[in-house]
Enzyme design. Structure first.
Site, PDB file in Angstrom:
ATOM      1  N   CYS A 155      -5.360 -18.855  19.970  1.00 45.90           N
ATOM      2  CA  CYS A 155      -5.295 -17.664  20.824  1.00 45.90           C
ATOM      3  C   CYS A 155      -3.993 -16.934  20.518  1.00 45.90           C
ATOM      4  CB  CYS A 155      -5.251 -18.040  22.298  1.00 45.90           C
ATOM      5  SG  CYS A 155      -6.646 -19.019  22.811  1.00 45.90           S
TER       6      CYS A 155
ATOM      7  N   THR B  96       2.335  -9.967  14.430  1.00 42.28           N
ATOM      8  CA  THR B  96       1.209 -10.496  13.683  1.00 42.28           C
ATOM      9  C   THR B  96       0.309  -9.324  13.308  1.00 42.28           C
ATOM     10  OG1 THR B  96      -0.471 -12.238  13.678  1.00 42.28           O
ATOM     11  CG2 THR B  96      -0.227 -11.053  15.730  1.00 42.28           C
TER      12      THR B  96
ATOM     13  N   THR C  41       0.806  -1.226   0.000  1.00 39.74           N
ATOM     14  CA  THR C  41       0.000   0.000   0.000  1.00 39.74           C
ATOM     15  C   THR C  41       0.833   1.267   0.000  1.00 39.74           C
ATOM     16  OG1 THR C  41      -1.824  -1.074   1.141  1.00 39.74           O
ATOM     17  CG2 THR C  41      -1.673   1.301   1.396  1.00 39.74           C
TER      18      THR C  41
ATOM     19  N   ASP D  73      -0.202  -7.006   4.561  1.00 39.52           N
ATOM     20  CA  ASP D  73      -0.960  -8.258   4.686  1.00 39.52           C
ATOM     21  C   ASP D  73      -0.075  -9.452   5.053  1.00 39.52           C
ATOM     22  OD1 ASP D  73      -3.333  -6.989   4.207  1.00 39.52           O
ATOM     23  OD2 ASP D  73      -3.425  -7.500   2.083  1.00 39.52           O
TER      24      ASP D  73
HETATM   25  N1  ASP Z   1      -2.865  -5.498   0.251  1.00 40.02           N
HETATM   26  C1  ASP Z   1      -1.820  -4.627   0.728  1.00 40.02           C
HETATM   27  C2  ASP Z   1      -0.538  -5.433   0.738  1.00 40.02           C
HETATM   28  O1  ASP Z   1      -0.341  -6.216   1.622  1.00 40.02           O
HETATM   29  C3  ASP Z   1      -2.140  -4.103   2.073  1.00 40.02           C
HETATM   30  C4  ASP Z   1      -1.113  -3.177   2.672  1.00 40.02           C
HETATM   31  O2  ASP Z   1      -0.014  -3.012   2.222  1.00 40.02           O
HETATM   32  O3  ASP Z   1      -1.459  -2.571   3.704  1.00 40.02           O
HETATM   33  O4  ASP Z   1       0.258  -5.301  -0.145  1.00 40.02           O
END
Ligand code: ASP
Length: 335
Positions: free
Chosen positions: A272, A160, A12, A90
């Site tokens: 968990c 995570t 992103t 991601d």
């Molecule tokens: N879908 C994007 C990625 O993982 C999400 C992000 O970068 O926040 O490349």
């Protein structure tokens, strides 16, 4: 002056709007980076940019890209003081985990970061994430793969993704942050890994067939039998609580035993996020151990997957892989 290599992989942070939603655009990122006020300020380390091709939404990351990134770091290790890897959120925790295993005896910072809002948008969180990551990558106290996001520096293989839309997108449920960035960057000396003794060693990964199975009430284990016994060499099983499987585990145990006898390594993790697997605490978990499964203790699923890829790629036999799955290699679990 410290020199940092920025490796831009996609995600992103450098995406632009397209008719199909945000996507990375080749050759665009340098101008977005140069437009960040303060990126060339005197207080900042010197940096160079390397853009990978193709740029990826991190959902498309594979072992091949992990090899590319780790190799680039290993080949440029002596030329730079630290590395910033810009990556989609991601799968950032998977890549951070994989790099931590692939780069043995890492003596310099490797900081993964990205953003939830692209740099091309007005409220982007990318500026702080990049600037702070560059400062961390220039800090001699850090000798490990870490993930900086939203004010927190986390051990990469403990992180995570926790939020799909919050700006504090990552947590490290079983290990304290390595540093917190407020007015100043406050490192927790006791949490950081010590400087390693030996020289850096890069272990490329093979695309070993690995699977993740999440148990749920009513799971019909018999449906998984053929993949567990014939196709997968490593399995992460996400169990309830401290390592428990449904009472119908009687159906699962012979399958696990056969998979184990066929050379598959089965690691038990918990659904968990916080706390550790403790095989044998409940009747519903003790049989897993008897059937040959290993305890992932408090490891994340991301790190367990990456560790299985790594140990199989090292060419070890099944018993040695099992032994090492229960030992911390890069601070990824608490014994
Ligand atoms: N879908 C994007 C990625 O993982 C999400 C992000 O970068 O926040 O490349």
């Amino acid at each position: 002056m410290k020199r940092i290599l920025i490796v831009y992989t996609g995600g992103t942070i450098g995406m632009v709007r397209t008719p199909n939603g945000y996507a990375p655009k080749e050759g665009y990122f340098r101008s977005a980076l140069e437009a960040i006020p303060a990126i060339r300020a005197e207080a900042m380390p010197a940096w160079e940019l390397c853009e990978l091709s193709p740029l990826l939404d991190s959902s498309n990351m594979t072992v091949n890209e992990w090899n590319k990134i780790a190799r680039l770091i290993a080949e440029n290790y002596d030329r730079y003081d630290g590395f910033v890897v810009l990556h989609g959120t991601d799968t950032m925790a998977y890549t951070a985990s994989a790099l931590s295993f692939m780069l043995e005896n890492l003596g310099k910072p490797v900081v993964l970061t990205g953003s939830q809002i692209p740099l091309c948008e007005v409220r982007s969180d990318g500026c702080d994430n990049i600037l702070t990551s560059l400062l961390i990558a220039a800090d001699e106290r850090v000798h490990e793969v870490c993930l900086y996001f939203g004010g927190n520096l986390l051990r990469g293989n403990r992180a995570t993704k926790y939020s799909a839309d919050g700006l504090i997108a990552f947590v490290s449920p079983n290990y304290p942050p390595l540093a917190e960035a407020g007015i100043s960057i406050r490192y927790r000396a006791g949490s950081l890994l010590p400087r390693p003794e030996g020289a850096l060693r890069f272990q490329p990964l093979e695309n070993v067939p690995i699977g993740v199975i999440k148990v749920f009430p009513g799971i019909q284990f018999s449906l998984f039998e053929s993949i567990m016994t014939e196709k997968l060499r490593g399995i992460v099983i996400e169990t309830f609580g401290a390592g428990n499987i449904p009472g119908d585990g009687n159906a699962l145990l012979p399958i696990i035993r056969r998979a184990f006898e066929g050379g598959t390594v089965l690691t038990v993790c918990s659904q968990c996020p916080q706390g550790a697997v403790s095989l044998g605490t409940y009747e519903t978990s003790s049989a897993l151990k008897r059937a040959g499964a290993v305890s992932g203790l408090d490891i994340t699923t991301e790190a367990a997957v990456a560790k299985l890829y790594y140990l199989f790629s090292c060419g070890l036999d099944r018993d040695e892989i099992k032994r090492r799955m229960e030992l911390p290699l890069r601070g990824e679990m608490t014994v």
